[in-house]
Design a protein around this motif. Structure first.
Motif, PDB file in Angstrom:
ATOM      1  N   ALA A 208       0.836  -1.201   0.000  1.00  0.00           N
ATOM      2  CA  ALA A 208       0.000   0.000   0.000  1.00  0.00           C
ATOM      3  C   ALA A 208       0.870   1.250   0.000  1.00  0.00           C
ATOM      4  N   VAL A 209       1.904   1.249   0.834  1.00  0.00           N
ATOM      5  CA  VAL A 209       2.796   2.401   0.909  1.00  0.00           C
ATOM      6  C   VAL A 209       3.544   2.597  -0.403  1.00  0.00           C
ATOM      7  N   ASN A 210       4.025   1.518  -0.989  1.00  0.00           N
ATOM      8  CA  ASN A 210       4.726   1.631  -2.271  1.00  0.00           C
ATOM      9  C   ASN A 210       3.850   2.287  -3.333  1.00  0.00           C
ATOM     10  N   GLU A 211       2.565   1.929  -3.339  1.00  0.00           N
ATOM     11  CA  GLU A 211       1.649   2.536  -4.309  1.00  0.00           C
ATOM     12  C   GLU A 211       1.439   4.015  -3.992  1.00  0.00           C
ATOM     13  N   LEU A 212       1.311   4.333  -2.701  1.00  0.00           N
ATOM     14  CA  LEU A 212       1.124   5.723  -2.296  1.00  0.00           C
ATOM     15  C   LEU A 212       2.332   6.577  -2.671  1.00  0.00           C
ATOM     16  N   LEU A 213       3.515   5.996  -2.558  1.00  0.00           N
ATOM     17  CA  LEU A 213       4.729   6.757  -2.839  1.00  0.00           C
ATOM     18  C   LEU A 213       4.938   7.017  -4.325  1.00  0.00           C
ATOM     19  N   GLN A 214       4.100   6.413  -5.154  1.00  0.00           N
ATOM     20  CA  GLN A 214       4.121   6.763  -6.566  1.00  0.00           C
ATOM     21  C   GLN A 214       3.448   8.121  -6.786  1.00  0.00           C
ATOM     22  N   LYS A 215       2.629   8.540  -5.802  1.00  0.00           N
ATOM     23  CA  LYS A 215       1.874   9.780  -5.918  1.00  0.00           C
ATOM     24  C   LYS A 215       2.402  10.884  -5.006  1.00  0.00           C
ATOM     25  N   MET A 216       3.075  10.498  -3.921  1.00  0.00           N
ATOM     26  CA  MET A 216       3.495  11.479  -2.934  1.00  0.00           C
ATOM     27  C   MET A 216       4.900  11.160  -2.436  1.00  0.00           C
ATOM     28  N   ASP A 217       5.653  12.195  -2.123  1.00  0.00           N
ATOM     29  CA  ASP A 217       7.027  12.025  -1.663  1.00  0.00           C
ATOM     30  C   ASP A 217       7.097  12.421  -0.193  1.00  0.00           C
ATOM     31  N   VAL A 218       6.824  11.461   0.692  1.00  0.00           N
ATOM     32  CA  VAL A 218       6.778  11.726   2.130  1.00  0.00           C
ATOM     33  C   VAL A 218       7.500  10.615   2.885  1.00  0.00           C
ATOM     34  N   PRO A 219       7.953  10.897   4.100  1.00  0.00           N
ATOM     35  CA  PRO A 219       8.568   9.842   4.909  1.00  0.00           C
ATOM     36  C   PRO A 219       7.523   8.853   5.409  1.00  0.00           C
ATOM     37  N   VAL A 220       7.965   7.650   5.717  1.00  0.00           N
ATOM     38  CA  VAL A 220       7.075   6.584   6.185  1.00  0.00           C
ATOM     39  C   VAL A 220       7.662   5.961   7.449  1.00  0.00           C
ATOM     40  N   ILE A 221       6.799   5.725   8.420  1.00  0.00           N
ATOM     41  CA  ILE A 221       7.180   4.960   9.604  1.00  0.00           C
ATOM     42  C   ILE A 221       6.417   3.648   9.549  1.00  0.00           C
ATOM     43  N   PHE A 222       7.132   2.526   9.565  1.00  0.00           N
ATOM     44  CA  PHE A 222       6.475   1.223   9.597  1.00  0.00           C
ATOM     45  C   PHE A 222       6.450   0.677  11.017  1.00  0.00           C
ATOM     46  N   ILE A 223       5.351   0.009  11.345  1.00  0.00           N
ATOM     47  CA  ILE A 223       5.202  -0.659  12.635  1.00  0.00           C
ATOM     48  C   ILE A 223       5.195  -2.159  12.385  1.00  0.00           C
ATOM     49  N   THR A 224       6.077  -2.892  13.054  1.00  0.00           N
ATOM     50  CA  THR A 224       6.181  -4.327  12.827  1.00  0.00           C
ATOM     51  C   THR A 224       6.733  -5.041  14.045  1.00  0.00           C
ATOM     52  N   ALA A 225       6.292  -6.264  14.253  1.00  0.00           N
ATOM     53  CA  ALA A 225       6.826  -7.088  15.341  1.00  0.00           C
ATOM     54  C   ALA A 225       8.171  -7.684  14.965  1.00  0.00           C
ATOM     55  N   PHE A 226       8.542  -7.599  13.688  1.00  0.00           N
ATOM     56  CA  PHE A 226       9.784  -8.207  13.229  1.00  0.00           C
ATOM     57  C   PHE A 226      10.596  -7.212  12.396  1.00  0.00           C
ATOM     58  N   PRO A 227      11.169  -6.177  13.041  1.00  0.00           N
ATOM     59  CA  PRO A 227      11.894  -5.151  12.285  1.00  0.00           C
ATOM     60  C   PRO A 227      13.082  -5.696  11.505  1.00  0.00           C
ATOM     61  N   GLU A 228      13.692  -6.773  12.006  1.00  0.00           N
ATOM     62  CA  GLU A 228      14.859  -7.316  11.312  1.00  0.00           C
ATOM     63  C   GLU A 228      14.515  -7.825   9.915  1.00  0.00           C
ATOM     64  N   ARG A 229      13.232  -8.162   9.678  1.00  0.00           N
ATOM     65  CA  ARG A 229      12.826  -8.632   8.353  1.00  0.00           C
ATOM     66  C   ARG A 229      12.832  -7.513   7.317  1.00  0.00           C
ATOM     67  N   LEU A 230      12.806  -6.281   7.790  1.00  0.00           N
ATOM     68  CA  LEU A 230      12.860  -5.139   6.879  1.00  0.00           C
ATOM     69  C   LEU A 230      14.237  -4.499   6.868  1.00  0.00           C
ATOM     70  N   LEU A 231      15.214  -5.171   7.464  1.00  0.00           N
ATOM     71  CA  LEU A 231      16.567  -4.626   7.555  1.00  0.00           C
ATOM     72  C   LEU A 231      17.584  -5.641   7.052  1.00  0.00           C
ATOM     73  N   THR A 232      17.277  -6.254   5.941  1.00  0.00           N
ATOM     74  CA  THR A 232      18.157  -7.292   5.412  1.00  0.00           C
ATOM     75  C   THR A 232      19.180  -6.754   4.422  1.00  0.00           C
ATOM     76  N   GLY A 233      18.924  -5.592   3.860  1.00  0.00           N
ATOM     77  CA  GLY A 233      19.806  -5.033   2.844  1.00  0.00           C
ATOM     78  C   GLY A 233      19.541  -5.574   1.456  1.00  0.00           C
ATOM     79  N   ASP A 234      18.521  -6.435   1.332  1.00  0.00           N
ATOM     80  CA  ASP A 234      18.238  -7.058   0.032  1.00  0.00           C
ATOM     81  C   ASP A 234      17.420  -6.165  -0.894  1.00  0.00           C
ATOM     82  N   ARG A 235      16.796  -5.154  -0.342  1.00  0.00           N
ATOM     83  CA  ARG A 235      15.935  -4.286  -1.158  1.00  0.00           C
ATOM     84  C   ARG A 235      15.870  -2.914  -0.490  1.00  0.00           C
ATOM     85  N   PRO A 236      15.341  -1.900  -1.195  1.00  0.00           N
ATOM     86  CA  PRO A 236      15.141  -0.609  -0.542  1.00  0.00           C
ATOM     87  C   PRO A 236      14.288  -0.773   0.705  1.00  0.00           C
TER      88      PRO A 236
END
Length: 269
Positions: A208-236
């Motif tokens: 959802a955020v990726n689609e929104l960022l096609q229209k708007m250039d704003v910072p995003v804060i994600f909430i997750t129980a597993f932050p390490e899954r979004l910190l792998t270095g494999d993708r933006p």
């Protein structure tokens, strides 16, 4: 234990804490690329000298202490060319109490104790306390904006709305699904997105955020129980992450930091 086994053990200890250093460094600098440059520099330093770890402090404390040694000696500078928006962010940065954001992030996002923050930043405990207080006040006063919340749990959404509103920001609305998020963005512009990972209809908050960022250039804060899954270095990756379950102070800090860097990169970085 032989040298190779010792080497492997040390590498494993560093690797286990690395996602959190990457989370901290990108929140501090405002983007994935700038943050990761400092993280890489820290690792390069450790390859040459492990002596900072010759003590009884936790590995995470020593790792962050090494990071701060580099961060402070390089003048805490951004290595990418300024544009007008980046210049605005750095103009705001120059008005803040020196080292206050660092102390605040260490306390609220990484949950270090005041004693550990003092060791990491090479200051005394009372100075660490003073810096955190200053950062909370100055960041809250520096920028006010509009926040979109994407969260499917009503109680959590209400908590987030209250926290954001108490900071002086306006909540544009709460979306429970991917579809609602897109519709909400069409109805009201936002300066910041606060998003859960898993939404009510089993859709992805990231998509959802990726689609929104096609229209708007704003910072995003994600909430997750597993932050390490979004910190792998494999993708933006997002610059700002809050771990579940979260504390009010963590949300306050992340929102203030993200709003402060309202012009910097997020998932599109």
């Amino acid at each position: 234990m032989n040298n190779s086994a010792s080497e492997a053990g040390f590498s494993d200890l560093i690797a286990s804490e690395l996602p959190y250093l990457r989370r901290y460094s990108r929140a501090l600098t405002g983007s994935q690329s700038r943050g990761d440059k400092y993280t890489v520099a820290t690792l390069e330093m450790l390859l040459k000298d492990r002596s900072p770890f010759d003590n009884e402090d936790p590995v995470k404390v020593n790792l962050f202490k090494c990071f701060h040694a580099i961060w402070t000696t390089t003048g805490q500078q951004f290595s990418e060319p300024d544009d007008s928006l980046r210049g605005r962010a750095e103009g705001l940065l120059a008005k803040l109490t020196a080292n206050s954001r660092e102390a605040l992030l260490l306390r609220t996002i990484e949950e270090f104790s005041l004693d550990q923050i003092a060791k990491i930043m090479q200051i005394d405990v009372e100075e660490a306390r003073r810096l955190i207080t200053a950062a909370n006040t100055e960041l809250a006063e520096s920028v006010k904006g509009r926040v979109m919340i994407i969260e499917d749990e009503p109680i959590i959404a209400a908590d987030l709305t209250a926290i954001v509103s108490d900071l002086g920001h306006e909540v544009t609305g709460v979306a429970r699904t991917h579809k609602e998020a897109i519709e909400l963005a069409d109805e009201a512009t936002a300066d910041l997105i606060l998003a859960d990972i898993q939404l009510a209809d089993n859709s992805s908050g990231i998509e959802a955020v990726n689609e929104l960022l096609q229209k708007m250039d704003v910072p995003v804060i994600f909430i997750t129980a597993f932050p390490e899954r979004l910190l792998t270095g494999d993708r933006p990756e997002p610059a700002f992450l809050i771990s579940k379950p979260f504390q009010e102070a963590q949300v306050q800090s992340a929102v203030s930091q993200a709003m402060f860097f309202a012009s910097t990169a997020t998932l599109k970085n």
